[in-house]
Design a protein around this motif. Structure first.
Motif, PDB file in Angstrom:
ATOM      1  N   ARG A 256      -7.015 -35.667  27.339  1.00  0.00           N
ATOM      2  CA  ARG A 256      -7.840 -34.642  26.710  1.00  0.00           C
ATOM      3  C   ARG A 256      -8.718 -35.202  25.599  1.00  0.00           C
ATOM      4  O   ARG A 256      -9.831 -34.725  25.380  1.00  0.00           O
ATOM      5  CB  ARG A 256      -6.961 -33.509  26.182  1.00  0.00           C
ATOM      6  N   THR A 257      -8.240 -36.235  24.902  1.00  0.00           N
ATOM      7  CA  THR A 257      -9.063 -36.832  23.854  1.00  0.00           C
ATOM      8  C   THR A 257     -10.255 -37.558  24.453  1.00  0.00           C
ATOM      9  O   THR A 257     -11.386 -37.458  23.950  1.00  0.00           O
ATOM     10  CB  THR A 257      -8.224 -37.804  23.006  1.00  0.00           C
ATOM     11  N   PHE A 258     -10.043 -38.293  25.550  1.00  0.00           N
ATOM     12  CA  PHE A 258     -11.138 -38.979  26.220  1.00  0.00           C
ATOM     13  C   PHE A 258     -12.160 -37.960  26.719  1.00  0.00           C
ATOM     14  O   PHE A 258     -13.368 -38.136  26.534  1.00  0.00           O
ATOM     15  CB  PHE A 258     -10.601 -39.809  27.384  1.00  0.00           C
ATOM     16  N   SER A 259     -11.681 -36.903  27.356  1.00  0.00           N
ATOM     17  CA  SER A 259     -12.588 -35.885  27.890  1.00  0.00           C
ATOM     18  C   SER A 259     -13.350 -35.176  26.772  1.00  0.00           C
ATOM     19  O   SER A 259     -14.560 -34.956  26.867  1.00  0.00           O
ATOM     20  CB  SER A 259     -11.805 -34.857  28.714  1.00  0.00           C
ATOM     21  N   GLY A 260     -12.631 -34.817  25.696  1.00  0.00           N
ATOM     22  CA  GLY A 260     -13.285 -34.126  24.586  1.00  0.00           C
ATOM     23  C   GLY A 260     -14.327 -34.989  23.904  1.00  0.00           C
ATOM     24  O   GLY A 260     -15.427 -34.525  23.587  1.00  0.00           O
ATOM     25  N   ALA A 261     -13.984 -36.273  23.678  1.00  0.00           N
ATOM     26  CA  ALA A 261     -14.950 -37.175  23.043  1.00  0.00           C
ATOM     27  C   ALA A 261     -16.148 -37.416  23.953  1.00  0.00           C
ATOM     28  O   ALA A 261     -17.289 -37.500  23.487  1.00  0.00           O
ATOM     29  CB  ALA A 261     -14.270 -38.498  22.704  1.00  0.00           C
ATOM     30  N   SER A 262     -15.900 -37.531  25.264  1.00  0.00           N
ATOM     31  CA  SER A 262     -16.998 -37.729  26.209  1.00  0.00           C
ATOM     32  C   SER A 262     -17.960 -36.553  26.175  1.00  0.00           C
ATOM     33  O   SER A 262     -19.189 -36.731  26.153  1.00  0.00           O
ATOM     34  CB  SER A 262     -16.446 -37.904  27.633  1.00  0.00           C
ATOM     35  N   ARG A 322     -10.994 -36.174  14.971  1.00  0.00           N
ATOM     36  CA  ARG A 322     -11.250 -34.809  15.418  1.00  0.00           C
ATOM     37  C   ARG A 322     -12.059 -34.026  14.402  1.00  0.00           C
ATOM     38  O   ARG A 322     -13.085 -33.427  14.725  1.00  0.00           O
ATOM     39  CB  ARG A 322      -9.933 -34.098  15.711  1.00  0.00           C
ATOM     40  N   LEU A 323     -11.618 -34.025  13.150  1.00  0.00           N
ATOM     41  CA  LEU A 323     -12.324 -33.267  12.121  1.00  0.00           C
ATOM     42  C   LEU A 323     -13.699 -33.860  11.828  1.00  0.00           C
ATOM     43  O   LEU A 323     -14.647 -33.131  11.538  1.00  0.00           O
ATOM     44  CB  LEU A 323     -11.489 -33.215  10.841  1.00  0.00           C
ATOM     45  N   ALA A 368     -17.120 -41.537  15.211  1.00  0.00           N
ATOM     46  CA  ALA A 368     -15.809 -40.919  15.410  1.00  0.00           C
ATOM     47  C   ALA A 368     -15.569 -40.618  16.880  1.00  0.00           C
ATOM     48  O   ALA A 368     -14.466 -40.819  17.399  1.00  0.00           O
ATOM     49  CB  ALA A 368     -15.707 -39.643  14.579  1.00  0.00           C
ATOM     50  N   ALA A 369     -16.596 -40.119  17.569  1.00  0.00           N
ATOM     51  CA  ALA A 369     -16.443 -39.808  18.991  1.00  0.00           C
ATOM     52  C   ALA A 369     -16.216 -41.080  19.803  1.00  0.00           C
ATOM     53  O   ALA A 369     -15.379 -41.098  20.721  1.00  0.00           O
ATOM     54  CB  ALA A 369     -17.676 -39.059  19.490  1.00  0.00           C
ATOM     55  N   ILE A 370     -16.949 -42.143  19.483  1.00  0.00           N
ATOM     56  CA  ILE A 370     -16.767 -43.405  20.203  1.00  0.00           C
ATOM     57  C   ILE A 370     -15.385 -43.986  19.927  1.00  0.00           C
ATOM     58  O   ILE A 370     -14.714 -44.487  20.833  1.00  0.00           O
ATOM     59  CB  ILE A 370     -17.867 -44.407  19.811  1.00  0.00           C
ATOM     60  N   ALA A 371     -14.933 -43.910  18.668  1.00  0.00           N
ATOM     61  CA  ALA A 371     -13.602 -44.410  18.323  1.00  0.00           C
ATOM     62  C   ALA A 371     -12.517 -43.632  19.060  1.00  0.00           C
ATOM     63  O   ALA A 371     -11.545 -44.207  19.559  1.00  0.00           O
ATOM     64  CB  ALA A 371     -13.388 -44.322  16.810  1.00  0.00           C
ATOM     65  N   ALA A 372     -12.664 -42.309  19.128  1.00  0.00           N
ATOM     66  CA  ALA A 372     -11.687 -41.491  19.839  1.00  0.00           C
ATOM     67  C   ALA A 372     -11.675 -41.825  21.322  1.00  0.00           C
ATOM     68  O   ALA A 372     -10.604 -41.950  21.948  1.00  0.00           O
ATOM     69  CB  ALA A 372     -11.992 -40.008  19.630  1.00  0.00           C
ATOM     70  N   LEU A 373     -12.860 -41.971  21.902  1.00  0.00           N
ATOM     71  CA  LEU A 373     -12.966 -42.280  23.333  1.00  0.00           C
ATOM     72  C   LEU A 373     -12.358 -43.642  23.648  1.00  0.00           C
ATOM     73  O   LEU A 373     -11.500 -43.766  24.537  1.00  0.00           O
ATOM     74  CB  LEU A 373     -14.423 -42.218  23.745  1.00  0.00           C
ATOM     75  N   MET A 374     -12.783 -44.678  22.923  1.00  0.00           N
ATOM     76  CA  MET A 374     -12.305 -46.026  23.217  1.00  0.00           C
ATOM     77  C   MET A 374     -10.832 -46.210  22.865  1.00  0.00           C
ATOM     78  O   MET A 374     -10.159 -47.074  23.412  1.00  0.00           O
ATOM     79  CB  MET A 374     -13.160 -47.053  22.470  1.00  0.00           C
ATOM     80  N   GLY A 375     -10.330 -45.387  21.940  1.00  0.00           N
ATOM     81  CA  GLY A 375      -8.923 -45.480  21.578  1.00  0.00           C
ATOM     82  C   GLY A 375      -7.979 -45.055  22.690  1.00  0.00           C
ATOM     83  O   GLY A 375      -6.789 -45.364  22.653  1.00  0.00           O
ATOM     84  N   ILE A 473      -9.531 -32.385  21.207  1.00  0.00           N
ATOM     85  CA  ILE A 473      -9.247 -33.764  20.798  1.00  0.00           C
ATOM     86  C   ILE A 473      -7.980 -33.820  19.959  1.00  0.00           C
ATOM     87  O   ILE A 473      -7.730 -32.964  19.115  1.00  0.00           O
ATOM     88  CB  ILE A 473     -10.446 -34.358  20.036  1.00  0.00           C
ATOM     89  N   ARG A 474      -7.198 -34.860  20.182  1.00  0.00           N
ATOM     90  CA  ARG A 474      -5.984 -35.105  19.403  1.00  0.00           C
ATOM     91  C   ARG A 474      -6.089 -36.479  18.747  1.00  0.00           C
ATOM     92  O   ARG A 474      -6.415 -37.459  19.406  1.00  0.00           O
ATOM     93  CB  ARG A 474      -4.737 -35.053  20.293  1.00  0.00           C
TER      94      ARG A 474
END
Length: 492
Positions: A256-262, A322-323, A368-375, A473-474
Motif C-alpha cells: 500500500r505504501t508503494f501504491s500510495g506513493a506512486s 506520509r505527513l 518524501a514520495a520517492i523515499a516512501a516508494l523506494m523504501g 501510506i504507512r
C-alpha cells in the motif's frame, strides 16, 4: 582496501551533463511552444504532441532501456542514447513543419530513455555506500539547476536567436558528454535477465492510445483508441503477472505504501506537466510576456522547489514520509488555487507567489514520495524500482499535458462568443493572429476562463491525493543496508 574509482567525481560530472541535457530540453521547450507554433503553423493539438511525443516514447521505453543497459553495458547504452538525442535535436532545430518536429521529438524520447536509467545505474556502481548519498545529492542539484535555468535559457535563446536554438543547444552538450564518457567512464553491467518484448509492446501501445484518447476528447470520444488502450493495458497486467521474467514487477503494487506513493508522484507530475503547457501560453498570449519574461516567471517556482526539496529531505526523517507527502500536496493545491485566480489584469507578483507556493509544495512532497516508494523496493529490484519510478512520473506528465490540454481546448472554445470565426476557435494564438482587437479581448477572456477551470481541477485532484496519502501510506523504519551487489562487473 580502498576500491574506489579515482575518477569517480569526474565521472559524476559526465553523469550530471547527461542528465542536464534532458532536463534543460524539457524546460526550454515550454517557453518555445508559442513562437514555434506561430512559425510552423502548429495547432493546439500539434503543440500537445510536440510535448507528448517525447514523453510517451521516453516513458514507454524506460524499463526496456534499463534492461538493455544491464545486458549490453551501461556506458555503451548511455553513449548511444546521447548520440541519438544529439542528432535528433539537430533535426528538430531545422524542422519546417509540425510533423517533422514531432518525429524528431519522438527520436529524442528514444535517446532520453537510453540515457536516464544508465546514468543512475552507473552512479550506483561507481560510488560506494558511504559516498553515494553525496553523489546523488549533487546529481539531483544539477537537475534542479536545469529546472531553474531551463526556462530562462530558453527565453534568452529565443530572444537572441530563434526557437530552433532551444534544440541546437543540446548538440554540444551531448557531444561533450560522449567524449568525456569514452575517456573517463568504465563500463559496467548487471545481472542478465531475459527481455520482455511483449510487455514492452503492450505497455507502449496502451500508453500511447490512452493519451491519444484524452487529447481527442474535445472532438468526441475516440472509441477505437479507448478500446485499444483498455485491452492493451489489461493484457499488459495479465502478462506481467504470468510471465516468469516480467518487465515490471507488479507485485510491488500490492504494498500500500508503494501504491500510495506512486499515485502521489503521478498526480504531482500530472499537475506539473499540464502547468507548463497552460501557463506559458497564458503568460505570452494573455499577459503579453516575451519568451524571456515567460521564462523568468518560472524562477520563483524553481527556487522554491530547490529550497524546499532540501528541507523536505531532512524533515522526512523526523516526521515521516506520509505527513510530509500530504502536507506538501496540500501546499501544492493552494498554489493551483492561486493560479486559478489569475485574470487578464494579473501582474507579476500574484503569478510569482502562486508559482512559489506550488514549487514549495512540490519540493516537500516529491522527496518524501520517492523515499516512501523506494523504501518498499527489495534491494535485488532496486534498478527496476528506479526505472519504474521514472516511468510513473513521465506517464503522469504525459497524462497531465493531455488532460489539462484537453480541458483548456474545450473550455476555450466553449467560452468564445457565439459569433466567433472558426479560425479563432482552434487556439488563442490563431485568434490573436486575425488582428481583430475585439476578438483578441474575447479570446484572452475565454482562455483565462478555461485556464481557471483546468487549475481548479488540478487543485482538487492534488488535495484528494493528499487525503489518500494519509489514509494509504504507512511509515516504516528503514531496513538495514544491504550487502554490496557482487554480481556487478566493472570493466574498462
Amino acid at each position: 582496501m580502498d576500491a574506489r574509482n579515482p575518477r569517480r567525481w569526474l565521472i559524476l560530472i559526465v553523469l550530471c551533463l547527461s542528465t542536464l541535457v534532458l532536463v534543460i530540453d524539457n524546460m526550454v521547450l515550454t517557453v518555445a511552444i508559442p513562437p514555434l507554433a506561430v512559425d510552423l503553423g502548429a495547432t493546439a493539438q500539434d503543440a500537445q504532441w510536440i510535448l507528448d511525443s517525447y514523453i510517451l516514447v521516453f516513458a514507454g521505453l524506460l524499463l526496456t532501456a534499463g534492461s538493455l543497459s544491464d545486458r549490453f553495458g551501461r556506458r555503451r547504452v548511455m553513449i548511444i542514447g546521447l548520440a541519438l538525442f544529439g542528432l535528433s535535436s539537430l533535426a528538430a532545430t531545422f524542422a519546417t513543419d509540425p510533423g517533422t518536429l514531432i518525429a524528431a521529438r519522438a527520436v529524442m524520447g528514444i535517446g532520453g530513455a537510453l540515457i536516464m536509467p544508465s546514468t543512475l545505474s552507473i552512479l550506483i556502481v561507481v560510488f560506494d555506500e558511504e559516498e553515494r548519498r553525496k553523489a546523488m545529492g549533487a546529481w539531483s542539484a544539477v537537475a534542479m539547476l536545469g529546472l531553474v535555468g531551463g526556462p530562462v535559457l530558453g527565453g534568452a535563446l529565443i530572444a537572441w536567436f530563434w526557437w530552433g536554438a532551444v534544440f541546437l543547444i543540446n548538440v554540444p552538450i551531448a557531444a561533450i558528454a560522449i567524449v568525456a564518457a569514452l575517456v573517463l567512464m568504465p563500463e559496467s553491467r548487471g545481472p542478465v535477465t531475459k527481455a520482455d518484448p511483449l510487455g514492452a509492446i503492450l505497455s507502449a501501445v496502451g500508453m500511447v492510445t490512452l493519451v491519444w484518447t484524452i487529447i481527442d476528447l474535445p472532438h468526441g470520444l475516440n472509441w477505437v483508441s479507448l478500446v485499444t488502450s483498455v485491452v492493451s493495458l489489461a493484457a499488459f497486467v495479465v502478462w506481467e503477472l504470468r510471465t516468469p521474467y516480467p518487465m515490471v514487477p507488479l507485485a510491488l503494487f500490492r504494498n500500500r505504501t508503494f501504491s500510495g506513493a506512486s499515485f502521489s508522484l503521478t498526480l504531482v507530475q500530472v499537475g506539473n506537466g499540464g502547468l507548463l503547457l497552460v501557463l506559458t501560453q497564458f503568460l505570452q498570449y494573455v499577459l503579453g510576456y516575451t519568451p524571456t519574461e515567460a521564462g523568468m516567471a518560472f524562477i520563483p517556482m524553481a527556487i522554491a522547489s530547490l529550497v524546499f526539496n532540501g528541507l523536505g529531505a531532512g524533515l522526512g526523517a523526523k516526521i515521516g514520509n506520509r505527513l510530509l507527502i500530504a502536507g506538501g500536496m496540500l501546499v501544492m493545491a493552494g498554489g493551483f488555487f492561486l493560479l486559478a485566480s489569475l485574470g487578464t489584469g494579473s501582474g507579476f507578483v500574484l503569478t510569482a507567489v502562486a508559482l512559489f507556493v506550488l514549487g514549495a509544495g512540490g519540493g516537500l512532497a516529491m522527496p518524501a514520495a520517492i523515499a516512501a516508494l523506494m523504501g518498499t523496493v527489495p534491494p535485488e529490484q532496486a534498478g527496476v524500482g528506479s526505472a519504474l519510478n521514472d516511468t510513473i512520473q513521465q506517464a503522469g506528465a504525459a497524462l497531465g499535458i493531455a488532460v489539462l490540454g484537453s480541458i483548456l481546448t474545450s473550455g476555450y472554445t466553449g467560452a468564445l462568443p457565439a459569433g466567433a470565426p472558426d479560425a479563432a476557435k482552434s487556439s488563442i494564438g490563431d485568434a490573436l493572429a486575425l488582428g481583430d482587437a475585439g476578438l483578441a479581448t474575447a479570446a484572452r477572456d475565454a482562455f483565462t476562463t478555461a485556464m481557471s477551470s483546468a487549475f481548479t481541477l488540478s487543485a482538487i485532484g492534488v488535495a484528494a491525493a493528499a487525503l489518500l496519502a494519509v489514509l494509504v501510506i504507512r511509515d516504516r523504519k528503514p531496513a538495514a543496508p544491504a550487502a554490496p551487489e557482487r554480481e556487478l562487473t566493472l570493466t574498462h
